[in-house]
Design an enzyme around this catalytic site. Structure first.
Site, PDB file in Angstrom:
ATOM      1  CG  ASP A 182      78.790  42.737 110.388  1.00  0.00           C
ATOM      2  OD1 ASP A 182      79.936  43.587 109.768  1.00  0.00           O
ATOM      3  OD2 ASP A 182      79.080  42.423 111.865  1.00  0.00           O
ATOM      4  CG  HIS A 183      81.440  40.050 109.639  1.00  0.00           C
ATOM      5  ND1 HIS A 183      83.196  39.062 108.591  1.00  0.00           N
ATOM      6  CD2 HIS A 183      81.879  40.496 110.268  1.00  0.00           C
ATOM      7  CE1 HIS A 183      83.816  40.105 109.813  1.00  0.00           C
ATOM      8  NE2 HIS A 183      82.698  40.818 110.610  1.00  0.00           N
ATOM      9  CG  ASP A 214      84.732  37.777 106.006  1.00  0.00           C
ATOM     10  OD1 ASP A 214      85.514  37.362 105.738  1.00  0.00           O
ATOM     11  OD2 ASP A 214      83.950  37.653 107.177  1.00  0.00           O
ATOM     12  CG  HIS A 255      84.148  39.896 114.991  1.00  0.00           C
ATOM     13  ND1 HIS A 255      84.604  39.310 114.439  1.00  0.00           N
ATOM     14  CD2 HIS A 255      84.145  41.521 114.457  1.00  0.00           C
ATOM     15  CE1 HIS A 255      84.607  39.900 113.331  1.00  0.00           C
ATOM     16  NE2 HIS A 255      84.247  41.292 113.459  1.00  0.00           N
ATOM     17  N   GLY A 256      83.968  40.484 120.215  1.00  0.00           N
ATOM     18  CA  GLY A 256      83.433  40.925 121.599  1.00  0.00           C
ATOM     19  C   GLY A 256      84.227  40.813 122.374  1.00  0.00           C
ATOM     20  N   GLY A 302      85.375  44.873 115.583  1.00  0.00           N
ATOM     21  CA  GLY A 302      85.889  44.839 116.678  1.00  0.00           C
ATOM     22  C   GLY A 302      86.327  45.630 118.034  1.00  0.00           C
ATOM     23  CG  ASN A 317      77.195  43.431 117.462  1.00  0.00           C
ATOM     24  OD1 ASN A 317      76.449  44.327 117.845  1.00  0.00           O
ATOM     25  ND2 ASN A 317      77.551  41.715 117.203  1.00  0.00           N
TER      26      ASN A 317
HETATM   27  P1  13P Z   1      82.427  43.750 118.275  1.00  0.00           P
HETATM   28  O1  13P Z   1      81.107  43.315 118.381  1.00  0.00           O
HETATM   29  O2  13P Z   1      83.553  43.546 119.112  1.00  0.00           O
HETATM   30  O3  13P Z   1      82.103  44.918 118.399  1.00  0.00           O
HETATM   31  O4  13P Z   1      82.818  43.547 116.581  1.00  0.00           O
HETATM   32  C1  13P Z   1      82.035  43.922 115.802  1.00  0.00           C
HETATM   33  C2  13P Z   1      81.895  43.799 114.277  1.00  0.00           C
HETATM   34  O5  13P Z   1      83.261  44.333 114.482  1.00  0.00           O
HETATM   35  C3  13P Z   1      80.958  43.679 113.711  1.00  0.00           C
HETATM   36  O6  13P Z   1      81.548  42.832 112.262  1.00  0.00           O
END
Ligand code: 13P
Length: 287
Positions: A84-85, A105, A177-178, A208, A231
């Site tokens: 991821d990223h 990314d 995100h978050g 996100g 996440n």
């Molecule tokens: P969140 O933590 O907002 O769910 O986002 C997860 C995400 O996009 C990981 O790349």
């Protein structure tokens, strides 16, 4: 069954549903996500950020754990192990470690550099039989200490990156995100529709996923989103269940301090969150 994300996402585009990417942090996380996917007969993507990879003692350790667990638990649904990223260097580390999918990314580079590096990784991942996610327009919020502003991607730039032959494309559409702040404007469906118009059947990725209302998720899927990343929501449900266990004094009763008991409520909470998301995304029964 460890596979690339290519087929599962093509099927998701055709079937108008989305496959969830759930980020993993440790053994409990991995087991909870794999077992839920198997129980619901759903394809799934295990996301590993560079920070989480480091925390779990490196990408080799993660790949070995996921492969062994997938076999030992008898998981038959399609599972992609995805970076991821990823940074440019991180992508090569995961290719070497045996991941089945990576995200490069390059959204913080000028578009020419993002295109050049993505293009190189398209040929490397193709040769290795892996899937590749690219990003255009940075996603807002904080991820591993990097703070993005939640911009909307330029649809023409999205087309130029999608046309390189990437498997899937993450495009900023006002997502963060978050947790979403109270004054969040919501997803830009105008931007998403314009990107879809130019990128055709290319699976689009929504980062996100935590806290996006169900109606927005459904609309995003109807406009071509085939992969949704979650996440923070699993972290919040794990923390909440663990706090309740400790606050109720259960760790002090009998052998309640045994990690297998102490971590069990959090484990069940992750499973419940993953189930809820798979049902919302429409991937149940699609393995
Ligand atoms: P969140 O933590 O907002 O769910 O986002 C997860 C995400 O996009 C990981 O790349």
């Amino acid at each position: 069954m460890l596979v690339t994300a290519e087929d599962m996402l093509k099927k998701a585009v055709a079937g108008k549903y989305a496959v969830g990417q759930f980020n993993i942090n440790n053994l409990e996380w991995t087991k909870a996500v794999l077992l839920t996917a198997q129980e619901l007969n759903s394809p799934v993507i295990l996301g590993v950020s560079e920070g989480a990879g480091k925390y779990m003692a490196g990408f080799e350790t993660v790949a070995a754990m996921v492969k062994a667990m997938d076999e030992s638990l008898g998981i038959t649904v399609p599972v992609a192990l995805h970076l991821d990223h990823g940074t440019y260097e991180g992508c090569y580390k995961c290719i070497k470690a045996g991941f089945t999918s990576i995200m490069f990314d390059g959204s913080h580079y000028p578009i020419e550099e993002n295109v050049a590096k993505t293009k190189e990784l398209v040929s490397v991942t193709r040769a290795m039989g892996m899937s590749l996610e690219a990003e255009v327009g940075s996603i807002g919020g904080e991820e591993d200490g990097v703070i993005g502003m939640g911009e909307c991607a330029d649809p023409n730039e999205c087309k130029s990156v999608a046309d390189l032959g990437v498997t899937m494309l993450a495009a900023g559409i006002g997502n963060i995100h978050g947790k979403y702040p109270a004054n969040w404007q919501g997803l830009s469906f105008e931007t998403l529709a314009a990107i879809k118009e130019l990128t055709g059947e290319k699976p689009l990725v929504l980062h996100g996923g935590t806290g996006i209302p169900a109606d927005m998720i459904k609309k995003a899927i109807s406009l071509g989103v085939a992969k949704i990343n979650v996440n923070t929501e699993c972290q919040l449900s794990f923390a909440d269940a663990t706090r309740k266990y400790i606050e109720a004094g259960k760790d002090l009763e009998g052998k309640g301090f045994d990690p297998r008991k102490l971590l069990a409520p959090g484990f069940e909470a992750i499973k419940a969150t993953v189930k809820e998301k798979m049902e919302l995304f429409g991937s149940v029964g699609k393995a």
